[in-house]
Design an enzyme around this catalytic site. Sequence first.
Site, PDB file in Angstrom:
ATOM      1  N   ARG A  69      13.004   6.341   3.623  1.00 22.56           N
ATOM      2  CA  ARG A  69      12.220   5.091   4.613  1.00 22.56           C
ATOM      3  C   ARG A  69      12.467   3.499   5.096  1.00 22.56           C
ATOM      4  NH1 ARG A  69       6.560   6.188   1.094  1.00 22.56           N
ATOM      5  NH2 ARG A  69       8.526   6.086  -0.552  1.00 22.56           N
TER       6      ARG A  69
ATOM      7  N   ARG B  56      -7.032   0.467   2.541  1.00 26.81           N
ATOM      8  CA  ARG B  56      -6.488   1.670   3.259  1.00 26.81           C
ATOM      9  C   ARG B  56      -6.891   2.322   1.849  1.00 26.81           C
ATOM     10  NH1 ARG B  56      -1.360   3.552   2.370  1.00 26.81           N
ATOM     11  NH2 ARG B  56       0.183   4.577   4.099  1.00 26.81           N
TER      12      ARG B  56
ATOM     13  N   ASP C 225      -5.084   4.284  -0.675  1.00 27.40           N
ATOM     14  CA  ASP C 225      -3.838   5.223  -0.328  1.00 27.40           C
ATOM     15  C   ASP C 225      -4.056   7.001  -0.997  1.00 27.40           C
ATOM     16  OD1 ASP C 225      -1.171   4.499  -0.103  1.00 27.40           O
ATOM     17  OD2 ASP C 225      -1.174   5.032  -2.398  1.00 27.40           O
TER      18      ASP C 225
ATOM     19  N   ASP D 156       8.353   0.901  -4.643  1.00 27.42           N
ATOM     20  CA  ASP D 156       8.141   2.203  -3.943  1.00 27.42           C
ATOM     21  C   ASP D 156       7.306   0.937  -2.130  1.00 27.42           C
ATOM     22  OD1 ASP D 156       7.076   3.633  -2.150  1.00 27.42           O
ATOM     23  OD2 ASP D 156       5.511   4.550  -2.928  1.00 27.42           O
TER      24      ASP D 156
ATOM     25  N   GLN E   7       5.371   5.170 -11.174  1.00 24.70           N
ATOM     26  CA  GLN E   7       4.105   4.935 -10.306  1.00 24.70           C
ATOM     27  C   GLN E   7       3.146   6.025 -11.825  1.00 24.70           C
ATOM     28  OE1 GLN E   7       5.319   5.968  -6.856  1.00 24.70           O
ATOM     29  NE2 GLN E   7       4.633   4.392  -5.774  1.00 24.70           N
TER      30      GLN E   7
ATOM     31  N   GLU F 113      -6.300   7.681   4.116  1.00 32.66           N
ATOM     32  CA  GLU F 113      -4.555   8.223   4.167  1.00 32.66           C
ATOM     33  C   GLU F 113      -4.742   9.092   3.184  1.00 32.66           C
ATOM     34  OE1 GLU F 113       0.321   7.995   3.047  1.00 32.66           O
ATOM     35  OE2 GLU F 113      -1.534   8.110   1.475  1.00 32.66           O
TER      36      GLU F 113
ATOM     37  N   HIS G 279      -3.334   5.061  -8.692  1.00 31.16           N
ATOM     38  CA  HIS G 279      -2.489   5.852  -9.564  1.00 31.16           C
ATOM     39  C   HIS G 279      -2.106   3.759  -9.586  1.00 31.16           C
ATOM     40  CE1 HIS G 279       0.093   6.367  -5.540  1.00 31.16           C
ATOM     41  NE2 HIS G 279       0.884   5.139  -5.802  1.00 31.16           N
TER      42      HIS G 279
ATOM     43  N   HIS H 186       4.635   3.164   7.969  1.00 32.10           N
ATOM     44  CA  HIS H 186       5.587   2.447   7.073  1.00 32.10           C
ATOM     45  C   HIS H 186       6.635   4.020   7.179  1.00 32.10           C
ATOM     46  CE1 HIS H 186       2.479   3.430   4.589  1.00 32.10           C
ATOM     47  NE2 HIS H 186       3.768   3.113   3.546  1.00 32.10           N
ATOM     48  N   ASP H 187       6.418   4.937   6.441  1.00 36.98           N
ATOM     49  CA  ASP H 187       6.474   5.883   6.056  1.00 36.98           C
ATOM     50  C   ASP H 187       7.368   7.152   7.042  1.00 36.98           C
ATOM     51  OD1 ASP H 187       5.376   5.752   3.430  1.00 36.98           O
ATOM     52  OD2 ASP H 187       3.428   6.433   3.742  1.00 36.98           O
TER      53      ASP H 187
END
Length: 630
Positions: free
Chosen positions: A507, A282, A284, A142, A252, A326, A185, A390-391
Site C-alpha cells: 500500500r 474516522r 477505523d 501500519d 496490533q 470505515e 486495536h 491510502h489503502d
Amino acid sequence: MATLTAETDTDKQFIRDWAEARSGAFEASFATRFDEHFPELHRLFLLIYGTHPDGLEALAEVVTLAAESWKQRPADLRLLDAERVADPGWYRSERMLGGVCYVDRYAGSISAVADHIGYFRELGLTYLHLMPLFRCPEGNNDGGYAVSSYRETDPLLGTMDDLAELTPKLRAAGISPVVDFIFNHTSSEHEWARRCVAGDPAYKDFYLIFPDRTMPDAYDRTTREIFPDDHAGSFVQLPDGRWIWSTFYHFQWDLNYANPAVFRAMAGEMLFLANQGIEVLRMDAVAFIWKRLGTSCESLPEAHYLLQAFNRVLRLAAPALIFKSEAIVHPDEVIQYISPGECQISYNPLQMALTWEALATRDARLLSQAIERRHGLPDGTAWVNYVRGHDDIGWTFADEDAAELGINGFEHRRFLNNFYIGRHPGTFARGAAFQENPLTGDARIAGTTASLAGIEAGDAGGEDRVILAHAVAMSTGGMPLLYLGDEVAQLNDYYYRDRPAEAGDSRWVNRPFRPEVAYNARHDTRTTAGRVFTRLRHLLELRGETPEFGGNELTAFHTPHPSVLAYQRPGADHVVLVLANFGDHPVHIEALTLSGFAASAEDLISGGQADLSQGVSLPGHGFRWLRVAR
Ligand code: GLC
C-alpha cells in the site's frame, strides 16, 4: 459490583448521584443533554453489558467522564457545539470537500500543516483528514494504525500542543480537522497491552488471550484472514506461548469490548481527542470490534450498539463531533453503519471500487446498478465519495448483484486484479498486488489514481480517466474526498521497497511524498499536473456552486449504452443530469432517450447551453453535467 436494571429511571438517579459525587454538580446544559440522551445510552448498555456484573458502575463511570470532559471543553469548541447542533446536516452541503494526507509525507510535521492552509483554501477544502499521528512502534507500525498512546503524538511529527495549535487555525480557514479513532486495536506497546500481558488484574481482560490453540482454532474456522502476508488466521503467539487476537498485523492487538472497562477506557480517549478540536472521527475497522464464536466476527449487532453508545457519549460531552465509518465490507453491511445515531458519514467503498471496475471494462452497468440500488441513505447522513484512499482497493461488490448482469464475481475479481496489477494484456494500469493469498486466490490492488488510470503507462486516456473518476465522485452526492497529491496526478512511489519498514506492505506504493514539482507546475497546462489540476479545480468550483449536488438525493437514469453511467440529481426546481462515458470511443445519446427532459439545458462545465432535442454526444471518457428545469 452491580448489574444494570431495566428500570431506566432508577439507574439514572444512581448514575447521576455517582457522577456528581465525583465530578461536581452537572452544568445546566450538560444536565439537559443527560436527560435527553441517557435513556438511549442506558438501553444500549443493557444490550451490550446487561448481564455484566459491573455494568452499572461502568456506565456511571462513562457518564462521569463525559461530565468531566464537558467541564474542560474549551469555549470555542462549545460554540462550535452550538453551531453544529443548530445545523446538524452541515456535512451534506455541496460546498464540502475533503482532503486526506500523511502529516510527515505531505507537510513534514504537525505545525507545518498550517503552511499549506493557503493551498487548501485555493482548492476549497472544508475537511482535512490527517492520517494517524499518534505514538506508535518504531519501524513497521501500519502507517500509524498501531497506536501506543492516544494522548501523545509521534514525536517525529510534533507534540499534542502542536495539534492543539493547528486545529483552531484549520477551523478559522473553514476546515474541519479529522483524525482516526483506531479503537478496534492498540499496538502491542500500548500501556494497556503491556499490563495485560504482565497479568495486571485491572487490564487482564482488555485483550483476547488464550492459553493454547483450542479457542483460536475454533474462532479461525469462521473468520477471514485480513493480512495473510503477516500471519495466518486471526491470532498470533506471545513469547510465553499464549495466543492473542490480532486481526491486522501481529503488533496490533484487538481490544476485548465484552469487558465494559474497555469501553470506558476508550470513551476517555475519544473525549480527550474531542477536546483537542477534532471535528470528525474516522472510525477505523468498525466491522471487527465484536467477536462471537461460530460467526465471521464481523459486523455483529454488538458492533453497532458499541458505535451507537460511543456516539451518544459524544452527544453528552462534545455534540459537534460526528463519526465517519470505515467499513470495507459487503455493501449490505456497509449501509448498516450509517445513521444519525451511529456513523453520520461513511466511505462509499462500493462506488469507489466499481468506478475502477467500469474504467477497466469500459462498461458502466455494474456501477449504474450500484448507484441505482445501493446509493440511498437514511436522512441526515452522507456518503464520502472517493476515487481512492491510502489503502488497497478491494472488489467488495455483491456477487448476487454481478450475477444479475451475467458476471461471475470470482472470475471478475481475478480479471480486475490482473488488470490493475498490470498483468492483463493491453492494460493501461500500473498497480501493485496487495495481500495476494494463494490459498484463497484473493487479492486486492494498490496504486495512485494517476498510475492506475493510465498516466504512468503513457496511455492517451489516462488524464481523462482521472478527471472522469473524480467527476463521478463529485456529483453523486455526499462529500468528495481527495487523496492530496492526486489532484496534480502524482504517480506511484516504488521507493517504498527500499524502506525496510514499508517494503512488506505494497500500500506504500500509493502513499507518495508531497509531489512538490507537480504542485509547482499546477497552473502550467503544458504539464500533466497542470492539466489535471486545472480541470479538477474547475469541476470543484462548479460543484460548490451547484446546490443540486448537495445532500444525497439521486434518481437513476438509463440510456441504451452500456458504457454510459447516467443519473439525475434533483434540486428545488432543476435537475442536474449527469452523463458519463466509461468507454474509449464516443457515443451519441439519442434525443429519444432524453425526451423526458425540456430541450434547453445549461451545460455546467462549458458554461453554455445544450439542446437536448439534438441528443448529446460524449467523447471517450467524456461526461456532461446538464441542468434542466424540472
Ligand atoms: C484500516 C486502515 C488501514 C489499517 C487497518 C488496521 O483499514 O485504513 O490502513 O491497516 O485499519 O488499523
